[in-house]
Design an enzyme around this catalytic site. Structure first.
Site, short mmCIF file in Angstrom:
data_model
loop_
_atom_site.label_atom_id
_atom_site.label_comp_id
_atom_site.label_asym_id
_atom_site.label_seq_id
_atom_site.Cartn_x
_atom_site.Cartn_y
_atom_site.Cartn_z
N LEU A 33 0.84 -1.19 0.00
CA LEU A 33 0.00 0.00 0.00
C LEU A 33 0.89 1.26 0.00
O LEU A 33 1.86 1.33 0.76
CB LEU A 33 -0.87 -0.02 1.27
CG LEU A 33 -1.96 1.03 1.42
CD1 LEU A 33 -3.02 0.87 0.34
CD2 LEU A 33 -2.59 0.94 2.81
N SER A 99 3.58 -6.59 2.44
CA SER A 99 2.41 -5.97 3.05
C SER A 99 1.14 -6.30 2.25
O SER A 99 0.87 -7.47 1.97
CB SER A 99 2.67 -4.47 3.18
OG SER A 99 1.77 -3.88 4.06
N GLN A 100 0.39 -5.28 1.82
CA GLN A 100 -0.82 -5.54 1.03
C GLN A 100 -0.52 -6.43 -0.19
O GLN A 100 -1.36 -7.21 -0.62
CB GLN A 100 -1.44 -4.21 0.59
CG GLN A 100 -2.61 -4.36 -0.36
CD GLN A 100 -3.23 -3.02 -0.74
OE1 GLN A 100 -3.86 -2.38 0.09
NE2 GLN A 100 -3.05 -2.57 -1.97
N ASP A 216 6.16 -4.74 14.46
CA ASP A 216 5.73 -4.25 13.16
C ASP A 216 5.01 -2.91 13.25
O ASP A 216 5.30 -1.98 12.51
CB ASP A 216 4.81 -5.30 12.51
CG ASP A 216 4.38 -4.90 11.13
OD1 ASP A 216 5.07 -5.27 10.17
OD2 ASP A 216 3.36 -4.19 11.00
N HIS A 271 7.22 -1.75 10.51
CA HIS A 271 6.63 -2.17 9.24
C HIS A 271 7.37 -1.66 8.00
O HIS A 271 7.58 -2.40 7.06
CB HIS A 271 5.16 -1.75 9.18
CG HIS A 271 4.43 -2.38 8.03
ND1 HIS A 271 4.18 -3.72 7.98
CD2 HIS A 271 3.93 -1.86 6.88
CE1 HIS A 271 3.55 -4.01 6.85
NE2 HIS A 271 3.38 -2.90 6.17
#
Ligand SMILES: *[C@@H]1O[C@H](CO)[C@@H](O)[C@H](O)[C@H]1NC(C)=O
Ligand SMILES: *[C@@H]1O[C@H](CO)[C@@H](O)[C@H](O)[C@H]1NC(C)=O
Ligand SMILES: *[C@@H]1O[C@H](CO)[C@@H](O)[C@H](O)[C@H]1NC(C)=O
Length: 290
Positions: A33, A99-100, A216, A271
């Site tokens: 993202l 991630s996404q 994270d 993250h």
């Protein structure tokens, strides 16, 4: 003596030839993202330093704000880029998804028949969903609190926004299953006709590497990066006790019993650092890219 020397040199030359002709499989990266290919230059360098000559590509699509587009739209777009690359690579490829990007890759590996992805590496991805308001969501909805997101995210209009398609409110499970048209389908939490085919396709991978960690700060619970998630009391239930695991809804249990799931938990990684941290690369990623 000179024969021995000759043999030694001969052997060394042979070894050199063998090692240089042994090519590494291409690596394809799917971004997350609000990011894009520029954010993966460091990771590309890590890979090329340790595996010289590797063809590394970050798929250049749905970058930055466009990463909010509906996930099925993104899956369709990424699919054409990915298939084009895979069709050019007889030896197959590895997939690193951040991630996404991890949930997008889960979908890609489900819908593409006869793909030749060897290792699927999910780098801090909300694989079992997200239930936590982090800086990302605050940018979009500054006033909304976590407990109220279900009121927005499960409206059909907001299901047109990627972040809502993996919003998983453990207190409104019925709404999640009914209104979310992405994650419950991919994870086989709702039944549908494509599930057997998707499971078969997903199981063509040779290895799945799950990477995440307690510091994270974005993925909530962080164990979602390892297919764990909250129950209705907000206790984290680990992968092996998730319904989609025990029922082998999409192949997770099969993959695990094959011995093909590797979990790599790292502390001290926020993250935004997973893909730029050399220790994470050395501990969790490097050895799989062969
Ligand atoms: C890749 O190959 C498959 C199978 O031959 C084909 O169906 C698909 O259209 C190809 N995709 C691209 C993007 O070339
Ligand atoms: C990487 O592979 C693609 C084909 O998928 C090819 O067009 C490109 O030239 C390769 N890049 C390098 C640097 O070898
Ligand atoms: C990099 O990762 C290691 C764990 O693999 C961690 O201890 C360290 O704090 C991380 N560094 C940064 C800057 O994130």
């Amino acid at each position: 003596m000179s024969l021995l020397l000759f043999l030694q040199v001969f052997l060394q030359v042979l070894l050199l030839l063998v090692s240089s002709s042994e090519a590494y499989k291409p690596v394809i990266i799917v971004h997350g993202l609000f990011d894009g290919p520029d954010d993966f230059i460091t990771l590309t360098d890590f890979i090329q330093e340790t595996h010289p000559g590797t063809n590394v590509t970050t798929l250049d699509m749905y970058d930055y704000w466009k990463s909010l587009m509906p996930l099925w739209t993104q899956v369709e777009g990424f699919r054409s880029l990915l298939e084009a690359k895979l069709n050019q690579s007889e030896e197959g490829a590895h997939l690193i998804c951040y991630s996404q990007g991890g949930v997008i890759c889960r979908a890609l590996l489900s819908v593409i028949p006869n793909h030749n992805i060897h290792t699927f590496i999910a780098l801090s991805s909300p694989l079992a969903g997200q239930f936590g308001v982090t800086e990302y969501l605050r940018r979009l909805f500054p006033e909304t609190i976590c407990e109220d997101f279900y009121k927005i995210c499960y409206l059909s209009w907001f299901q047109q926004m990627s972040v809502c398609q993996y919003w998983n409110d453990p207190h409104y499970r019925d709404l999640y299953l009914e209104k979310d048209d992405f994650l419950p389908l991919i994870n086989g939490e709702t039944q549908h006709k494509d599930l057997p085919e998707w499971k078969k396709n997903f199981l063509q991978i040779k290895k799945m590497v799950l990477i995440g960690g307690p510091d994270d700060g974005v993925i909530t619970p962080w164990q979602s990066s390892l297919f764990g998630f909250f129950n209705e009391k907000r206790e984290v239930v680990e992968m092996k006790n998730q319904e989609f695991y025990t029922s082998d809804a999409f192949g997770l249990k099969t993959l695990d019993s094959r011995g093909d799931i590797s979990v790599c938990v790292q502390s001290g990684v926020p993250h935004l650092h997973w893909h730029i941290n050399i220790t994470v690369f050395n501990n969790c990623i490097k050895d799989w890219l062969i």
